[in-house]
Scaffold this motif. Structure first.
Motif, PDB file in Angstrom:
ATOM      1  N   GLU A   1       7.702   2.186   0.492  1.00 51.14           N
ATOM      2  CA  GLU A   1       7.459   3.629   0.418  1.00 51.14           C
ATOM      3  C   GLU A   1       8.711   4.484   0.291  1.00 51.14           C
ATOM      4  OE1 GLU A   1       4.381   4.808   3.340  1.00 51.14           O
ATOM      5  OE2 GLU A   1       3.433   2.940   2.711  1.00 51.14           O
TER       6      GLU A   1
ATOM      7  N   ASP B   1       0.301   4.306  -4.333  1.00 51.15           N
ATOM      8  CA  ASP B   1       0.491   3.115  -3.515  1.00 51.15           C
ATOM      9  C   ASP B   1      -0.730   2.209  -3.666  1.00 51.15           C
ATOM     10  OD1 ASP B   1       1.678   1.394  -1.797  1.00 51.15           O
ATOM     11  OD2 ASP B   1       1.554   2.679  -0.027  1.00 51.15           O
TER      12      ASP B   1
ATOM     13  N   ARG C   1       7.387  -3.905   9.091  1.00 53.87           N
ATOM     14  CA  ARG C   1       6.363  -3.240   9.900  1.00 53.87           C
ATOM     15  C   ARG C   1       6.069  -4.058  11.167  1.00 53.87           C
ATOM     16  NH1 ARG C   1       2.616  -2.531   6.224  1.00 53.87           N
ATOM     17  NH2 ARG C   1       3.269  -0.418   5.697  1.00 53.87           N
TER      18      ARG C   1
ATOM     19  N   ASP D   1      -3.736  -3.698   6.274  1.00 52.68           N
ATOM     20  CA  ASP D   1      -2.768  -3.626   5.182  1.00 52.68           C
ATOM     21  C   ASP D   1      -2.336  -5.029   4.753  1.00 52.68           C
ATOM     22  OD1 ASP D   1       0.170  -1.536   4.766  1.00 52.68           O
ATOM     23  OD2 ASP D   1      -1.310  -2.274   3.360  1.00 52.68           O
TER      24      ASP D   1
HETATM   25 MG    MG Z   1       2.786   0.880   2.063  1.00 54.82          MG
END
Ligand code: MG
Ligand code: ADP
Length: 423
Positions: free
Chosen positions: A48, A112, A231, A422
């Motif tokens: 991102e 995205d 993440r 995700d």
């Molecule tokens: Mg992303």
């Protein structure tokens, strides 16, 4: 032209791996042009920040930057979100609405998870990319827009093209320049650096001393596979920062936070069972936690009913002592029936690892503590669920139908979970 180092500082990007530097350099180079860029890389690698860099370093920086998560918008509304709709175009369309392509005229749109776009939307997108033209849903009036597109994907686009889920012409149009971000396991020298950054961020956020890793913990962290990439690392740094009272993290402590390791920070029942975590025991854990949570919920319902019927808190507390004890844990009495409180409290306490100083904790705080633990339990539950799904998908080579059958859920539910985590 700003240097790679300056950009990293400006956008809070940590790391020094050559592949990361190359990606940033490429972003700097293409920024001033209107070339479409496709950012590729696994989930959680930091895709991102690339479109943000591109927008900020372009002549479009004073115009809008809109990030759209194509995977999160339902198929039925995505055309209208992106291109707008006419009044009366469909039930509920009471007003004419401008879509992102109209609003972001002169700016940048970040698409995205572009691989998730429905085929009909892909056709509309191709047209905008080719000549800047689009139609609102329900309108036949051609509109013009001047938008720069940066797209990102964590799926293998060639596979998607092969399966006819993604248009080949659109793929080539989107990926004039491809910027790839490496997975974290290929950036081993950055892992500890990133951890230190997150640990210090969370120390500030939660107003606690910064957690530090012992040498063996650093090694363990560096060698870990990091399926969820940065993440996941950030998530673990946060858990350690919040949960560990001992601020020096040893490899033994860390092991409890890394999925798939011998001991987890989950219920004690598991700790004493098999050392390697296998699929069936994970399912058992899940069921057990769900069961216990359901039990707690029922107890809470009972208690709430009592409170509603009989507004006097003191009486309710007195008459439901054992229930309260069951939900919120043991009380101060020395002669508490340990057996009785065992089923509900072992896993809660084993998560905290540190004994609760019962006798000095005022009643109010104890309730609060129980709430926090419950939240953590939900967190671990999510982590376990995520692992279960990942493993099942791996076992069935990504075939959702088979994975869903194995997990005992519908394909639709599995799809939702994949989105949610995700994956
Ligand atoms: Mg992303
Ligand atoms: N190089 C980096 N330095 C610091 N934080 C990062 C870096 N790369 C990613 N992150 C953080 O990791 C998380 C996931 O990044 P994100 O860009 O959302 O991943 P992706 O879009 O590839 O799934 C975010 O919280 C982001 O701020």
């Amino acid at each position: 032209m700003e240097s790679v180092q300056a950009i990293k500082q400006r956008f809070g990007i940590i790391g020094n791996t050559p592949a990361l530097n190359r990606a940033i350099e490429k972003a700097i180079q293409v920024a001033p042009t209107d070339i479409s860029v496709l950012v590729t890389g696994e989930s959680g690698v930091g895709k991102e920040s690339i479109p943000k860099i591109i927008h900020q370093l372009s002549h479009r920086k004073h115009n809008k930057y809109i990030a759209v998560n194509c995977g999160a918008i339902p198929e039925g509304t995505i055309d209208s979100e992106l291109f707008g709709h006419e009044k009366g175009a469909f039930t509920g369309a009471s007003q004419t609405r401008a879509g992102y392509f109209e609003v972001a005229d002169g700016g940048t749109i970040f698409l995205d998870e572009v691989g998730e776009l429905p085929l009909t939307t892909q056709v509309r997108l191709l047209r905008v990319l080719e000549n800047g033209e689009f139609l609102k849903v329900g309108s036949s009036k051609v509109q013009k827009t001047n938008v720069r597109i940066v797209a990102a994907t964590n799926v293998n686009m060639f596979e998607a093209i092969e399966k006819e889920k993604f248009r080949e012409d659109l793929y080539y149009r989107l990926s004039t320049v491809d910027i790839n971000l490496p997975p974290l396991r290929e950036r081993q020298e950055d892992i500890h650096l990133l951890f230190r950054k997150f640990a210090s961020d969370f120390a500030l956020k939660y107003k606690m001393p910064t957690v530090k890793l012992s040498d063996s913990a650093i090694q363990m962290l560096t060698k870990f596979r990091w399926g969820g990439n940065i993440r996941q690392l950030r998530n673990i740094a946060e858990q350690l920062s919040v949960l560990e009272q001992n601020r020096t993290i040893t490899s033994e402590i860390l092991r409890g936070y890394l999925p798939d390791s011998a001991s987890t920070n989950l219920p004690a029942v598991i700790k004493t069972s098999k050392s390697e975590s296998d699929f069936s025991s994970e399912r058992e854990i899940l069921y057990k936690i769900l069961f216990d949570m359901k039990g707690d919920l029922n107890d809470l319902k009972k208690l709430t009913m009592e409170l509603m019927k009989n507004g006097n808190t003191k009486d309710v507390e007195k008459n439901n002592e054992s229930l309260i004890q069951k939900i919120y844990g043991e009380n101060d009495d020395e002669d508490t029936d340990y057996e009785e409180s065992l089923d509900t409290s072992t896993e809660l306490l084993s998560i905290a690892e540190h004994p609760v100083e019962e006798d000095i904790t005022p009643i109010q705080d104890k309730y609060h503590f129980a709430e926090e633990i419950e939240e953590e339990e939900t967190l671990s539950l999510h982590q376990k669920e995520l692992e279960l799904i990942k493993k099942s998908l791996e076992r069935h080579q990504g075939k959702r139908k088979l994975a869903a059958a194995e997990l005992g859920i519908s394909e639709r539910t599995l799809y939702r979970k994949i989105k949610q985590y995700d994956l």
